[in-house]
Every structure is written in C-alpha cells, then in structure tokens.
Design a protein around this motif. Structure first.
Motif, PDB file in Angstrom:
ATOM      1  N   THR A 145      12.070 137.436  89.420  1.00 54.82           N
ATOM      2  CA  THR A 145      12.559 136.065  89.593  1.00 54.82           C
ATOM      3  C   THR A 145      13.895 136.108  90.328  1.00 54.82           C
ATOM      4  N   LEU A 146      13.955 135.419  91.450  1.00 52.89           N
ATOM      5  CA  LEU A 146      15.181 135.376  92.246  1.00 52.89           C
ATOM      6  C   LEU A 146      15.907 134.068  91.974  1.00 52.89           C
ATOM      7  N   GLU A 147      17.244 134.116  91.934  1.00 50.40           N
ATOM      8  CA  GLU A 147      18.037 132.942  91.563  1.00 50.40           C
ATOM      9  C   GLU A 147      19.180 132.726  92.546  1.00 50.40           C
ATOM     10  N   ALA A 148      19.559 131.462  92.690  1.00 49.29           N
ATOM     11  CA  ALA A 148      20.712 131.105  93.516  1.00 49.29           C
ATOM     12  C   ALA A 148      21.268 129.773  93.038  1.00 49.29           C
ATOM     13  N   ILE A 149      22.542 129.554  93.305  1.00 51.81           N
ATOM     14  CA  ILE A 149      23.192 128.276  92.990  1.00 51.81           C
ATOM     15  C   ILE A 149      23.825 127.732  94.263  1.00 51.81           C
ATOM     16  N   VAL A 150      23.533 126.478  94.560  1.00 44.70           N
ATOM     17  CA  VAL A 150      24.118 125.781  95.703  1.00 44.70           C
ATOM     18  C   VAL A 150      25.129 124.769  95.174  1.00 44.70           C
ATOM     19  N   THR A 151      26.329 124.753  95.762  1.00 45.90           N
ATOM     20  CA  THR A 151      27.372 123.817  95.345  1.00 45.90           C
ATOM     21  C   THR A 151      27.572 122.765  96.431  1.00 45.90           C
ATOM     22  N   ILE A 152      27.570 121.498  96.017  1.00 41.84           N
ATOM     23  CA  ILE A 152      27.781 120.376  96.930  1.00 41.84           C
ATOM     24  C   ILE A 152      29.117 119.736  96.575  1.00 41.84           C
ATOM     25  N   ASN A 153      30.084 119.851  97.493  1.00 42.51           N
ATOM     26  CA  ASN A 153      31.441 119.378  97.235  1.00 42.51           C
ATOM     27  C   ASN A 153      31.825 118.273  98.219  1.00 42.51           C
ATOM     28  N   PRO A 154      31.935 117.008  97.764  1.00 41.55           N
ATOM     29  CA  PRO A 154      32.372 115.930  98.655  1.00 41.55           C
ATOM     30  C   PRO A 154      33.845 116.104  99.035  1.00 41.55           C
ATOM     31  N   ALA A 171       5.641 125.013  95.538  1.00 47.59           N
ATOM     32  CA  ALA A 171       5.810 124.948  94.088  1.00 47.59           C
ATOM     33  C   ALA A 171       6.379 126.234  93.511  1.00 47.59           C
ATOM     34  N   GLN A 172       6.359 127.336  94.279  1.00 45.06           N
ATOM     35  CA  GLN A 172       6.924 128.587  93.784  1.00 45.06           C
ATOM     36  C   GLN A 172       8.460 128.610  93.876  1.00 45.06           C
ATOM     37  N   ILE A 173       9.010 127.616  94.535  1.00 45.01           N
ATOM     38  CA  ILE A 173      10.464 127.447  94.575  1.00 45.01           C
ATOM     39  C   ILE A 173      10.805 126.269  93.671  1.00 45.01           C
ATOM     40  N   LYS A 174      11.566 126.535  92.628  1.00 49.71           N
ATOM     41  CA  LYS A 174      11.940 125.495  91.677  1.00 49.71           C
ATOM     42  C   LYS A 174      13.426 125.210  91.815  1.00 49.71           C
ATOM     43  N   ALA A 175      13.770 123.907  91.875  1.00 47.46           N
ATOM     44  CA  ALA A 175      15.161 123.501  92.058  1.00 47.46           C
ATOM     45  C   ALA A 175      15.510 122.419  91.042  1.00 47.46           C
ATOM     46  N   THR A 176      16.679 122.571  90.423  1.00 48.61           N
ATOM     47  CA  THR A 176      17.162 121.615  89.428  1.00 48.61           C
ATOM     48  C   THR A 176      18.526 121.111  89.858  1.00 48.61           C
ATOM     49  N   TRP A 187      28.596 118.847  92.663  1.00 49.90           N
ATOM     50  CA  TRP A 187      27.218 118.873  92.221  1.00 49.90           C
ATOM     51  C   TRP A 187      26.660 120.273  92.461  1.00 49.90           C
ATOM     52  N   GLN A 188      25.624 120.617  91.721  1.00 48.50           N
ATOM     53  CA  GLN A 188      25.003 121.925  91.917  1.00 48.50           C
ATOM     54  C   GLN A 188      23.485 121.805  91.944  1.00 48.50           C
ATOM     55  N   ILE A 189      22.870 122.763  92.645  1.00 43.46           N
ATOM     56  CA  ILE A 189      21.420 122.922  92.597  1.00 43.46           C
ATOM     57  C   ILE A 189      21.140 124.331  92.108  1.00 43.46           C
ATOM     58  N   LYS A 190      20.421 124.449  91.000  1.00 40.60           N
ATOM     59  CA  LYS A 190      20.007 125.754  90.502  1.00 40.60           C
ATOM     60  C   LYS A 190      18.596 126.040  91.020  1.00 40.60           C
ATOM     61  N   ILE A 191      18.465 127.163  91.717  1.00 38.03           N
ATOM     62  CA  ILE A 191      17.213 127.502  92.387  1.00 38.03           C
ATOM     63  C   ILE A 191      16.647 128.794  91.813  1.00 38.03           C
TER      64      ILE A 191
END
Length: 234
Positions: A145-154, A171-176, A187-191
């Motif tokens: 399982t590969l993981e990453a976090i994306v940060t969105i900064n206004p 569907a094999q890529i899940k994002a929250t 804001w963040q996106i957990k992938i």
C-alpha cells in the motif's frame, strides 16, 4: 512632338518606375517587450503593442502566432506608410500561479527585410493556492500500500473553502479530503493506492471551491507497481 521632349521624358519615366520598384513597407515595433505588474493568478491581462510603418508602401500584418494558448490577440491588418497599427494581446494567468510567466508572439509581415517580428510579454504571477505536491508520484512492489499527503494552502489574503472532491476513474486510488484543523487554513488530501500485481495507476482529483477566482483545483496521481524480481538477472 520634339525629340527633345522624349529625351527629357525617358529618364523621368525610368526614375518613376525605379522609385516604384524600391518602394517597400518597414515594420518597426515601438517596444517589442512588455512586462505586466505582478498579479495573482486567474486575471486576464491586456496590452497593445504599437507597430510603425516607416516605409513608403502599405504594411500588411499577415498573421500573429502566440507561443501559448493562454495568449489571445487581435490586430490591425494594414498600416499605411508613416502610420501606426495595434496588436492587442490578452494573457490568461489562470493556472500559472507561482511562475515568472514569459510568452512570445510571432508577427508575420510583408516587410521584405523584416518578415518576422517577435513580441514578448512577461509577468510574475502569484499563487492564490499552493498545492504540494500538485502531482503525486508513487512507486513500489505489488502487494504494497502506497501513501501520500497533499497539502492545499490558500494565500494569506485569499479566502476559500473546499466544497467537495471527485475522482475521474481509478478505484484503486483512494483519496480522502481532510478539513483544516483549528487555527490552520491548510486542507489535506490523504491518498492510498494498492495493486497486487505489476500495474500503472493514474487518476485526477478535482477539488471544487466556493471562490470563483479559483473554482477548481486539480491534483494528478500516478502509482507504479513494478515487480523487480521479474526484471532481475541471475
């Protein structure tokens, strides 16, 4: 009619036709470069380049070719001798936040000595929103399982709320989507991605916001699962 008249007319006619033969337009930009003031992304900027005709026949602008689809244009097609014409350039800065933008515009003319002119526009574009990383690149062996976090900064003076997030197809890529914590604007996106076999996964995450200046934010996700044991040599 006397022969003296013809002797006088012959060089006059030759001089007249010689003058016509050498008559030509001469295209000279008043200023071939323009630097816009720094601007936040999303704005449409316009500038009018002035082209002089310093020649002694009509100057034709045969075409204007920008180096990028972010540049649109309109122009005067003919400029009389001694006259001036305008090439109006519009630069769309949407999607170019955080960049020192530079674009060239090719101008084609009937000036025999200057058939191609190049105009340049530049602008420092600040970001309304910083996305780190804007493109997610993951790699690993099958079954992991590969993981990453994306940060969105206004930006400090940019108010924005993310209303939702959609995925395109994988569907094999899940994002929250994770809302900012108290006292934070990030804001963040957990992938997470998963594949039990060698595979290349790809998807586009689209965030919808409540600010019309930046209505959508896109994040691209790549995940490469490679079975290295099959590629190794004994």
């Amino acid at each position: 009619m006397s022969s003296r008249f013809f002797k006088w007319m012959t060089p006059a006619i030759l001089l007249f036709w010689t003058g016509l033969a050498f008559a030509a337009p001469r295209a000279v930009p008043v200023n071939a470069r323009h630097q816009f003031d720094p601007t936040p992304e999303g704005r449409q900027l316009t500038h009018e380049f002035v082209i002089q005709n310093l020649g002694d026949s009509e100057l034709n602008i045969l075409g204007v070719v920008p180096s990028c689809s972010c540049v649109t244009h309109s122009f005067d097609r003919t400029i009389p001798p001694g006259g001036r014409g305008v090439i109006k350039i519009s630069l769309d800065t949407d999607g170019y936040g955080g960049q020192d933008l530079q674009r060239q515009i090719l101008v084609k003319t009937n000036d025999p000595d200057n058939k191609k002119l190049y105009l340049t526009v530049t602008c420092k574009v600040s970001s309304l929103v910083t996305v780190k990383p804007s493109t997610v690149m993951l790699s690993g062996p099958p079954g992991e399982t590969l993981e990453a976090i994306v940060t969105i900064n206004p930006a400090p003076d940019f108010n924005m709320k993310i209303l939702g997030m959609t995925q395109k197809f994988n569907a094999q890529i899940k994002a929250t989507l994770v809302e900012p914590e108290p006292g934070s604007r990030d804001w963040q996106i957990k992938i997470t991605t998963y594949s039990d076999k060698a595979d290349d996964l790809y998807d586009i995450l689209t965030l919808k916001t409540d600010n019309p200046a930046k209505p959508r934010i896109k994040v691209r996700v790549y995940a490469i699962y490679m079975d290295k044991s099959k590629n190794s040599t004994s």
